[in-house]
Design a protein around this motif. Structure first.
Motif, short mmCIF file in Angstrom:
data_model
loop_
_atom_site.label_atom_id
_atom_site.label_comp_id
_atom_site.label_asym_id
_atom_site.label_seq_id
_atom_site.Cartn_x
_atom_site.Cartn_y
_atom_site.Cartn_z
N GLY A 122 50.25 51.95 -34.70
CA GLY A 122 49.97 51.66 -35.99
C GLY A 122 49.93 50.29 -36.30
N ARG A 123 49.32 49.41 -35.25
CA ARG A 123 49.47 48.04 -35.29
C ARG A 123 47.85 47.43 -35.58
NH1 ARG A 123 54.31 45.48 -34.78
NH2 ARG A 123 56.06 47.25 -34.88
N GLY A 124 47.78 46.62 -36.15
CA GLY A 124 46.38 46.09 -36.40
C GLY A 124 45.89 44.85 -35.53
N HIS A 125 46.73 44.20 -34.88
CA HIS A 125 46.47 43.17 -34.16
C HIS A 125 47.25 42.87 -32.94
CE1 HIS A 125 44.86 41.77 -38.05
NE2 HIS A 125 43.92 41.17 -37.40
N VAL A 126 46.96 42.22 -31.69
CA VAL A 126 47.75 42.08 -30.49
C VAL A 126 47.51 40.54 -30.21
CG1 VAL A 126 47.78 42.78 -28.06
CG2 VAL A 126 47.46 44.56 -29.88
N ASP A 127 48.64 40.13 -29.77
CA ASP A 127 48.61 38.66 -29.34
C ASP A 127 48.70 38.65 -27.89
OD1 ASP A 127 48.91 37.76 -32.03
OD2 ASP A 127 51.22 37.45 -31.71
N PHE A 128 47.72 38.13 -27.19
CA PHE A 128 47.38 38.04 -25.81
C PHE A 128 47.66 36.59 -25.21
CE2 PHE A 128 44.69 41.49 -27.11
CZ PHE A 128 44.92 42.32 -26.11
N TRP A 129 48.27 36.62 -24.20
CA TRP A 129 48.83 35.43 -23.78
C TRP A 129 47.94 34.90 -22.81
CZ3 TRP A 129 51.68 31.68 -25.06
CH2 TRP A 129 52.80 31.77 -25.85
N VAL A 130 47.28 33.63 -22.67
CA VAL A 130 46.46 33.02 -21.54
C VAL A 130 47.38 31.81 -20.83
CG1 VAL A 130 44.23 31.91 -21.25
CG2 VAL A 130 44.45 34.01 -22.94
N HIS A 131 47.91 32.37 -19.74
CA HIS A 131 48.70 31.46 -18.99
C HIS A 131 47.81 30.45 -18.25
CE1 HIS A 131 52.36 33.36 -20.12
NE2 HIS A 131 51.91 34.52 -19.52
N GLY A 132 48.06 29.13 -18.65
CA GLY A 132 47.36 27.93 -18.12
C GLY A 132 46.06 27.69 -18.67
N GLY A 133 45.75 28.56 -19.79
CA GLY A 133 44.68 28.47 -20.38
C GLY A 133 43.34 28.79 -19.48
N HIS A 134 43.29 29.63 -18.52
CA HIS A 134 42.51 30.32 -17.62
C HIS A 134 41.02 30.28 -18.28
CE1 HIS A 134 40.66 32.37 -14.40
NE2 HIS A 134 41.54 32.36 -13.67
N PRO A 135 40.25 29.68 -17.64
CA PRO A 135 38.79 29.71 -18.40
C PRO A 135 38.12 31.04 -18.79
CG PRO A 135 38.82 28.09 -16.98
CD PRO A 135 40.01 28.66 -16.67
N ALA A 136 38.52 32.04 -17.41
CA ALA A 136 37.91 33.34 -17.74
C ALA A 136 38.36 34.00 -18.72
CB ALA A 136 37.85 33.89 -16.32
N ALA A 137 39.81 33.95 -18.88
CA ALA A 137 40.79 34.65 -19.88
C ALA A 137 40.27 34.23 -21.31
CB ALA A 137 42.04 34.33 -19.74
N ARG A 138 39.93 32.77 -21.55
CA ARG A 138 39.66 32.36 -22.84
C ARG A 138 38.06 32.88 -23.00
NH1 ARG A 138 40.78 25.93 -22.16
NH2 ARG A 138 39.95 25.89 -24.19
N HIS A 139 37.59 32.87 -22.16
CA HIS A 139 35.80 33.56 -22.34
C HIS A 139 36.05 34.87 -23.00
CE1 HIS A 139 31.68 34.27 -22.00
NE2 HIS A 139 32.06 35.17 -21.20
N LEU A 140 36.91 35.67 -22.37
CA LEU A 140 37.09 37.22 -22.64
C LEU A 140 37.71 37.21 -23.98
CD1 LEU A 140 37.03 40.25 -21.77
CD2 LEU A 140 39.18 39.74 -20.83
N ALA A 141 38.20 36.19 -24.39
CA ALA A 141 39.16 36.13 -25.75
C ALA A 141 38.13 35.99 -26.74
CB ALA A 141 40.15 35.18 -26.05
N GLY A 142 37.09 35.17 -26.36
CA GLY A 142 36.04 34.74 -27.27
C GLY A 142 35.17 36.04 -27.51
N GLN A 143 34.97 37.04 -26.66
CA GLN A 143 34.13 38.03 -26.55
C GLN A 143 34.78 39.10 -27.75
OE1 GLN A 143 33.78 39.53 -22.61
NE2 GLN A 143 31.63 38.75 -22.61
N TYR A 144 36.04 39.12 -27.76
CA TYR A 144 36.75 39.85 -28.80
C TYR A 144 36.77 39.24 -30.25
CZ TYR A 144 37.78 43.43 -25.20
OH TYR A 144 37.18 44.28 -24.28
N GLY A 145 36.38 38.17 -30.26
CA GLY A 145 36.59 37.41 -31.77
C GLY A 145 38.02 37.12 -31.75
N ALA A 146 38.89 36.78 -30.67
CA ALA A 146 40.27 36.47 -30.90
C ALA A 146 40.38 35.14 -31.51
CB ALA A 146 40.88 36.84 -29.74
N GLU A 147 41.51 34.86 -32.20
CA GLU A 147 41.81 33.73 -32.83
C GLU A 147 42.95 32.93 -32.15
OE1 GLU A 147 43.74 32.02 -36.88
OE2 GLU A 147 43.33 34.10 -36.57
N LEU A 148 42.84 31.64 -31.79
CA LEU A 148 43.89 31.03 -31.26
C LEU A 148 45.08 30.65 -32.08
CD1 LEU A 148 44.95 29.53 -28.71
CD2 LEU A 148 43.68 27.44 -29.45
N VAL A 149 46.21 31.45 -31.84
CA VAL A 149 47.21 31.01 -32.82
C VAL A 149 48.47 30.38 -32.53
CG1 VAL A 149 46.59 33.21 -33.97
CG2 VAL A 149 48.12 33.48 -32.05
N ARG A 150 48.44 30.01 -31.08
CA ARG A 150 49.81 29.38 -30.48
C ARG A 150 49.38 28.45 -29.15
NH1 ARG A 150 55.24 32.56 -28.55
NH2 ARG A 150 56.73 30.64 -28.08
#
Length: 331
Positions: A122-150
């Motif tokens: 029943g939750r509308g959002h999930v916060d995903f950690w990208v440890h070390g700012g890994h480029p591949a993970a940041r790219h994947l976040a962009g594909q999901y329209g994810a917003e940087l929040v922390r």
């Protein structure tokens, strides 16, 4: 979900369960070890690793995801989702793909499985950690329209702590007594970190898990007391030497009762812990370490300034992205 749920496609299977069998847990731990060896950093936080190691028993709100491929069910990815009991706090997730399996689009099925599980909760959002700012993970976040929040900064300093920082009047310093100070420390921790989404929510089980870790040393866990009551603490940690480098000290967590804030207690506690980690007096229990690290949120400028004055500089950053529980923007 004791029996687990799975999503499949293109010979990829993602098992989601609140309990892992020993073989599944060991496969996930191997993925984490391989990723740490290649990336030079842990792919999952300490809290996540503790929960994985104890994953044969269910923990409220925690779901484990094991991704496999092929007819032999080769383990290629691991994920963990924690849905907090509070309806106002967002679920948080950590994901890792085995280094040998990267570049094959295996991150997406893990993300989809996590989002689907959060939706079922029943939750509308999930916060995903990208440890070390890994480029591949940041790219994947962009594909999901994810917003940087922390942004969580890892800061480091080298050299001994030589400055003596006096304790405020009426404060005494001693070390933590396991089994005696647990309840009072949990009370103080909740007060000091009432604003913090993870640290402030620690339970007795969270504390017990860490007290049972091989690295725990009560001689490096300092309590500040006023009239016998704990009002501040500095818990230090030592990371053992590895093939990649020497042992490192850590300012694991520093907390101060809100009623004591502004008194200089936090700075005095930090300096005391640094002396323990970097000092060379072995008879006094000092560890003589060259480098000390700590983690601090970028949106806490007061703490950042304190650490900068103590000689800390930014080493790397962990990023948190918030994704909606919906179909990705592009696939």
């Amino acid at each position: 979900m004791d029996d687990g749920t799975a999503t499949t496609g293109d010979a990829i299977t993602v098992l989601a369960s609140d309990v892992l069998r020993p073989a599944q847990r060991d496969a996930a731990l191997r993925i984490l070890a391989d990723a740490q060896g290649v990336d030079g950093r842990e792919a999952v936080s300490e809290q996540g690793r503790l929960r994985l190691r104890s994953s044969e028993a269910a923990r409220t709100g925690v779901t484990h995801f094991l991704e496999t491929t092929g007819t032999d069910a080769e383990a290629v990815g691991y994920g963990q989702l924690e849905v907090p009991e509070s309806g106002t706090a967002h679920p948080a997730a950590e994901l890792v793909v085995a280094p040998a399996a990267r570049g094959r689009g295996l991150g997406r099925p893990l993300v989809d499985a996590v989002l689907a599980e959060a939706g079922r909760a029943g939750r509308g959002h999930v916060d995903f950690w990208v440890h070390g700012g890994h480029p591949a993970a940041r790219h994947l976040a962009g594909q999901y329209g994810a917003e940087l929040v922390r942004e969580l900064r890892q800061m480091r300093r080298t050299g001994p702590q030589t400055e003596a920082v006096p304790l405020p009047d009426g404060i005494e310093l001693r070390t933590f007594r396991p089994g005696e100070d647990d309840a009072e420390w949990l009370r103080l921790n909740a007060l000091a970190f009432a604003h913090h989404p993870e640290q402030g929510a620690w339970t007795g089980r969270d504390l017990a898990d860490r007290l049972a870790e091989p690295w725990f040393d009560p001689a490096g866990f300092f309590l500040a007391t006023r009239d016998g009551k704990p009002v501040g603490f500095h818990w230090t940690k030592v990371h053992p030497a590895t093939a990649a480098g020497p042992a490192l000290g850590e300012v694991y967590v520093v907390g101060v009762d809100p009623a004591e804030q502004g008194s200089g207690l936090g700075r005095a506690l930090t300096a005391a812990g640094l002396r323990h980690l970097t000092g060379g007096d072995a008879a006094a229990g000092e560890r003589g370490l060259e480098t000390v690290l700590l983690y601090v949120d970028a949106d806490n400028p007061a703490a950042v300034r304190v650490y900068e004055r103590l000689g800390f500089t930014v080493h790397e950053v962990d990023l948190m992205y918030r994704a909606a529980v919906a179909k990705p923007n592009s696939r």
